[in-house]
Scaffold this motif. Structure first.
Motif, PDB file in Angstrom:
ATOM      1  N   LEU A  66       0.830  -1.209   0.000  1.00 39.68           N
ATOM      2  CA  LEU A  66       0.000   0.000   0.000  1.00 39.68           C
ATOM      3  C   LEU A  66       0.863   1.256   0.000  1.00 39.68           C
ATOM      4  CD1 LEU A  66      -2.741   1.358   0.244  1.00 39.68           C
ATOM      5  CD2 LEU A  66      -2.742   0.804   2.663  1.00 39.68           C
ATOM      6  N   THR A  67       1.889   1.277   0.819  1.00 37.61           N
ATOM      7  CA  THR A  67       2.787   2.432   0.885  1.00 37.61           C
ATOM      8  C   THR A  67       3.497   2.654  -0.447  1.00 37.61           C
ATOM      9  OG1 THR A  67       3.104   2.105   3.252  1.00 37.61           O
ATOM     10  CG2 THR A  67       4.769   3.411   2.108  1.00 37.61           C
ATOM     11  N   LEU A  68       4.012   1.588  -1.049  1.00 36.38           N
ATOM     12  CA  LEU A  68       4.696   1.715  -2.341  1.00 36.38           C
ATOM     13  C   LEU A  68       3.736   2.127  -3.454  1.00 36.38           C
ATOM     14  CD1 LEU A  68       7.044  -1.416  -2.214  1.00 36.38           C
ATOM     15  CD2 LEU A  68       7.693   0.994  -1.914  1.00 36.38           C
ATOM     16  N   ALA A  69       2.543   1.532  -3.475  1.00 37.61           N
ATOM     17  CA  ALA A  69       1.564   1.865  -4.520  1.00 37.61           C
ATOM     18  C   ALA A  69       1.170   3.336  -4.443  1.00 37.61           C
ATOM     19  CB  ALA A  69       0.336   0.972  -4.391  1.00 37.61           C
ATOM     20  N   ARG A  70       1.048   3.860  -3.244  1.00 36.53           N
ATOM     21  CA  ARG A  70       0.687   5.283  -3.096  1.00 36.53           C
ATOM     22  C   ARG A  70       1.822   6.212  -3.493  1.00 36.53           C
ATOM     23  NH1 ARG A  70      -3.020   4.564   2.059  1.00 36.53           N
ATOM     24  NH2 ARG A  70      -4.864   3.881   0.930  1.00 36.53           N
ATOM     25  N   ARG A  71       3.015   5.658  -3.647  1.00 33.13           N
ATOM     26  CA  ARG A  71       4.152   6.436  -4.140  1.00 33.13           C
ATOM     27  C   ARG A  71       4.382   6.218  -5.632  1.00 33.13           C
ATOM     28  NH1 ARG A  71       5.080   5.899   1.204  1.00 33.13           N
ATOM     29  NH2 ARG A  71       6.198   7.552   2.276  1.00 33.13           N
ATOM     30  N   GLY A  72       3.413   5.554  -6.275  1.00 29.43           N
ATOM     31  CA  GLY A  72       3.470   5.394  -7.716  1.00 29.43           C
ATOM     32  C   GLY A  72       4.120   4.117  -8.214  1.00 29.43           C
ATOM     33  N   TRP A  73       4.506   3.223  -7.340  1.00 26.40           N
ATOM     34  CA  TRP A  73       5.117   1.963  -7.755  1.00 26.40           C
ATOM     35  C   TRP A  73       4.049   1.005  -8.263  1.00 26.40           C
ATOM     36  CZ3 TRP A  73       9.931  -0.296  -5.195  1.00 26.40           C
ATOM     37  CH2 TRP A  73      10.814   0.711  -4.799  1.00 26.40           C
ATOM     38  N   ALA A  74       4.402   0.203  -9.239  1.00 24.82           N
ATOM     39  CA  ALA A  74       3.543  -0.901  -9.683  1.00 24.82           C
ATOM     40  C   ALA A  74       3.906  -2.098  -8.810  1.00 24.82           C
ATOM     41  CB  ALA A  74       3.789  -1.218 -11.155  1.00 24.82           C
ATOM     42  N   VAL A  75       2.936  -2.572  -8.014  1.00 24.93           N
ATOM     43  CA  VAL A  75       3.208  -3.587  -7.002  1.00 24.93           C
ATOM     44  C   VAL A  75       2.343  -4.823  -7.244  1.00 24.93           C
ATOM     45  CG1 VAL A  75       3.198  -4.080  -4.527  1.00 24.93           C
ATOM     46  CG2 VAL A  75       3.744  -1.775  -5.322  1.00 24.93           C
ATOM     47  N   ALA A  76       2.950  -5.988  -7.094  1.00 24.34           N
ATOM     48  CA  ALA A  76       2.212  -7.251  -7.111  1.00 24.34           C
ATOM     49  C   ALA A  76       2.353  -7.879  -5.728  1.00 24.34           C
ATOM     50  CB  ALA A  76       2.780  -8.194  -8.164  1.00 24.34           C
ATOM     51  N   ILE A  77       1.255  -8.458  -5.242  1.00 23.63           N
ATOM     52  CA  ILE A  77       1.278  -9.166  -3.965  1.00 23.63           C
ATOM     53  C   ILE A  77       1.052 -10.650  -4.253  1.00 23.63           C
ATOM     54  CG2 ILE A  77       0.202  -9.432  -1.705  1.00 23.63           C
ATOM     55  CD1 ILE A  77      -0.804  -6.550  -1.963  1.00 23.63           C
ATOM     56  N   VAL A  78       1.939 -11.494  -3.729  1.00 28.10           N
ATOM     57  CA  VAL A  78       1.834 -12.933  -3.916  1.00 28.10           C
ATOM     58  C   VAL A  78       1.523 -13.560  -2.564  1.00 28.10           C
ATOM     59  CG1 VAL A  78       3.053 -15.020  -4.624  1.00 28.10           C
ATOM     60  CG2 VAL A  78       3.507 -12.844  -5.797  1.00 28.10           C
ATOM     61  N   GLU A  79       0.446 -14.334  -2.517  1.00 23.41           N
ATOM     62  CA  GLU A  79       0.029 -14.987  -1.269  1.00 23.41           C
ATOM     63  C   GLU A  79      -0.297 -16.438  -1.582  1.00 23.41           C
ATOM     64  OE1 GLU A  79      -0.843 -16.283   2.199  1.00 23.41           O
ATOM     65  OE2 GLU A  79      -0.172 -14.201   2.074  1.00 23.41           O
ATOM     66  N   LYS A  80       0.157 -17.352  -0.744  1.00 21.93           N
ATOM     67  CA  LYS A  80      -0.081 -18.773  -1.000  1.00 21.93           C
ATOM     68  C   LYS A  80      -1.458 -19.235  -0.561  1.00 21.93           C
ATOM     69  CE  LYS A  80       2.141 -20.403   3.226  1.00 21.93           C
ATOM     70  NZ  LYS A  80       3.188 -21.243   3.770  1.00 21.93           N
ATOM     71  N   ARG A  81      -2.129 -18.473   0.278  1.00 16.74           N
ATOM     72  CA  ARG A  81      -3.440 -18.877   0.787  1.00 16.74           C
ATOM     73  C   ARG A  81      -4.542 -17.975   0.217  1.00 16.74           C
ATOM     74  NH1 ARG A  81      -1.798 -22.977   3.666  1.00 16.74           N
ATOM     75  NH2 ARG A  81      -0.415 -22.687   5.407  1.00 16.74           N
ATOM     76  N   LEU A  82      -5.736 -18.526   0.141  1.00 21.68           N
ATOM     77  CA  LEU A  82      -6.898 -17.787  -0.325  1.00 21.68           C
ATOM     78  C   LEU A  82      -7.333 -16.784   0.735  1.00 21.68           C
ATOM     79  CD1 LEU A  82      -9.026 -17.626  -2.605  1.00 21.68           C
ATOM     80  CD2 LEU A  82     -10.349 -19.310  -1.322  1.00 21.68           C
ATOM     81  N   PHE A  83      -7.722 -15.603   0.305  1.00 21.84           N
ATOM     82  CA  PHE A  83      -8.200 -14.565   1.226  1.00 21.84           C
ATOM     83  C   PHE A  83      -9.689 -14.440   1.132  1.00 21.84           C
ATOM     84  CE2 PHE A  83      -5.211 -11.533   3.265  1.00 21.84           C
ATOM     85  CZ  PHE A  83      -4.088 -12.319   3.172  1.00 21.84           C
TER      86      PHE A  83
END
Length: 122
Positions: free
Chosen positions: A23-40
């Motif tokens: 969230l912090t990086l995205a709000r600074r304009g970064w293109a961010v991917a989040i990888v999670e092994k479990r379903l949310f």
């Protein structure tokens, strides 16, 4: 063969730490991917209490109002139990926050907190 990355950062783990960083990086304009092994969302027994001292961080992440609307009542006392022995104490009051009910921490299920953070990060 040359590969071009479509992301500036890839965050491994979509728990509170990973989604806060994303969230912090995205709000600074970064293109961010989040990888999670479990379903949310997922239920977890840990991490459901958030002390009032952390509310400033939730406000900076822009999920403070949603947290306040979803969290349980203030936790004003703590108790320890072992067999027939019980010890209770008042919880310390945090410095005054922006809301009248920011003096004490509250509980919110990790599945709800993780979802709030992940939605804000995406």
């Amino acid at each position: 063969m040359t590969r071009l990355s479509t992301h500036d950062a890839i965050i491994i783990g979509a728990g509170p730490a990973g989604t806060s960083v994303a969230l912090t990086l995205a709000r600074r304009g970064w293109a961010v991917a989040i990888v999670e092994k479990r379903l949310f969302p997922r239920r977890k027994v840990c991490g459901e209490y958030i002390s009032a001292s952390n509310l400033a961080l939730l406000d900076r992440l822009e999920i403070g109002d949603a947290w306040r609307a979803s969290a349980g009542p203030q936790i004003r006392r703590v108790g320890f139990f072992s067999g027939n022995t019980r010890v209770e104490a008042a919880m310390p009051r945090a410095r005054a926050g922006r809301c009248a009910d920011d003096g004490f921490g509250r509980a919110l299920g990790r599945d709800v907190l993780d979802t709030l953070l992940l939605q804000a990060a995406c």
